[in-house]
Design a protein around this motif. Sequence first.
Motif, PDB file in Angstrom:
ATOM      1  N   SER A  31      17.197  54.235  48.851  1.00  0.00           N
ATOM      2  CA  SER A  31      18.309  54.486  49.753  1.00  0.00           C
ATOM      3  C   SER A  31      19.356  53.402  49.545  1.00  0.00           C
ATOM      4  O   SER A  31      19.028  52.212  49.536  1.00  0.00           O
ATOM      5  N   ARG A  32      20.605  53.822  49.352  1.00  0.00           N
ATOM      6  CA  ARG A  32      21.672  52.836  49.148  1.00  0.00           C
ATOM      7  C   ARG A  32      21.983  52.071  50.432  1.00  0.00           C
ATOM      8  O   ARG A  32      22.431  50.934  50.395  1.00  0.00           O
ATOM      9  N   ARG A  33      21.744  52.714  51.562  1.00  0.00           N
ATOM     10  CA  ARG A  33      22.050  52.086  52.853  1.00  0.00           C
ATOM     11  C   ARG A  33      21.086  52.646  53.904  1.00  0.00           C
ATOM     12  O   ARG A  33      20.431  53.678  53.681  1.00  0.00           O
ATOM     13  N   SER A  58      24.572  51.988  41.557  1.00  0.00           N
ATOM     14  CA  SER A  58      23.196  51.569  41.788  1.00  0.00           C
ATOM     15  C   SER A  58      22.760  50.653  40.653  1.00  0.00           C
ATOM     16  O   SER A  58      23.512  50.407  39.704  1.00  0.00           O
ATOM     17  N   HIS A  59      21.570  50.134  40.757  1.00  0.00           N
ATOM     18  CA  HIS A  59      21.044  49.190  39.778  1.00  0.00           C
ATOM     19  C   HIS A  59      20.076  49.908  38.847  1.00  0.00           C
ATOM     20  O   HIS A  59      19.065  50.454  39.295  1.00  0.00           O
ATOM     21  N   LYS A 111      28.997  54.851  44.877  1.00  0.00           N
ATOM     22  CA  LYS A 111      27.611  55.261  44.673  1.00  0.00           C
ATOM     23  C   LYS A 111      26.948  54.495  43.528  1.00  0.00           C
ATOM     24  O   LYS A 111      26.021  54.990  42.902  1.00  0.00           O
ATOM     25  N   PRO A 114      17.984  48.557  51.992  1.00  0.00           N
ATOM     26  CA  PRO A 114      18.838  49.139  50.948  1.00  0.00           C
ATOM     27  C   PRO A 114      18.408  48.680  49.552  1.00  0.00           C
ATOM     28  O   PRO A 114      18.212  47.487  49.312  1.00  0.00           O
ATOM     29  N   GLY A 115      18.248  49.646  48.662  1.00  0.00           N
ATOM     30  CA  GLY A 115      17.865  49.343  47.296  1.00  0.00           C
ATOM     31  C   GLY A 115      16.383  49.247  47.043  1.00  0.00           C
ATOM     32  O   GLY A 115      15.957  49.159  45.886  1.00  0.00           O
TER      33      GLY A 115
END
Length: 441
Positions: free
Chosen positions: A36-38, A343-344, A341, A105-106
């Motif tokens: 989940s990004r947030r 991401s890593h 959006k 997050p992440g």
Amino acid sequence: MTTSTALLTDRYELTMLAAALRDGTASRPSVFELFSRRLSGGRRFGVVAGTGRLLALLREFRFGDDELRYLHDGRIVDAATLAYLEKYRFTGSIRGYREGELYFPGSPILTVEGTFADAVVLETLALSVLNHDSAVATAASRMSIAAGERPLAEMGSRRAAERSAVAAARAAYIAGFGSTSNLEAGRTWGIPTMGTAAHSWTLLHDTEEDAFRAQIESLGAETTLLVDTYDIRKGVETAIRVAGTGLGGVRLDSGDLPIVAAEVRIQLDELGATGTRITVTSDLDEYAIAALAASPVDAYGVGTSVVTGSGYPTASMVYKLVARQDSAGAWIGVAKASADKASHGGRKAAFRHLSDGVASAEVIVVSDGFEEIDTPSEHPEGRPLQVTFVEAGEIDTSFEGVEGTASARAHHMRVREELPVRALALSKSDPAIPTEYVEAQ
């Protein structure tokens, strides 16, 4: 007879598979990640739930005759893809956070490794289960924290789809609720069940006293009587007159609950029913429960709010390709780069850093390849967060069923003790601890 779960998916997963089979990339080793990004709704932590259900559904992810016929007749995929799907079995590996674990997050909640063909078709199934169950569990945990030592009962089945209701009861139980009104959840997951009577029971009888007498004759004096169908004060008086001072409890489902609960407690004590418990219901959420903290309430029943995630019915999780082998066989990290959006990329190992037993950071170690990823010994100050659920297609059954559900509940109660005090507040805020990304050594 089992039911296939293979079509609990989006069409584009199969059209991507068909194209990958055509151009030769279907067998390319890949790593997908669910994260989940947030945190939805400005929550300060999230709770992972649904993994045990997902593993059980994965076992039935098979394309049988009916599924293949539908895909053929609808011209959804070509003959080569149908031939592939006929023999499909997930042969990769899945690692991730245990059910009941906290996430931020992440956090790499679920990591699916295998060929592109192995993993791409699981996106919708994984997201539909974990997004729903984690949203419910996160809301339920906040309610459990607000309730303190007072028990919580989940009673929201009538406010959800029939199968979602069963899943929601399980997620709420993992996150701290003690019982459910849903009998299927009780049968399937071993959750204690509860329930006595609704207002229709009182309205069925000629008088409230007749209804109370009949209920006590059926269930005994330890039952809980619903006393607010008509006049609450008269209802309490009638309840004690009929049941005696040993009445188990009364339930309040309307009115200004802090005021009504206080008045009912005084009345019960004056009548000598000092041991009769007060249960409150009526559209409770974590904020209403917190507002009742100083009231003489013994238990809560929560319906709509918990099964809908208390206003946030999804955990906003996504399922993304984060690493793959290139055409030369070298591993590379990949990620979406759009501004809102981003991401890593890369395969990840996750650790929760603790200071005197209190969580201080979510540390995510990132590596393009497999051999460079950090091990727990390289993070002695951190608690490793990932376990293996599936290895080379073999599913670990210990995370499923009644035992898996009970284990997830116990795990949540343990890790919740690691939260810093600021995480327990209900107001919207940043995550309780930061997420820190570091490169593998």
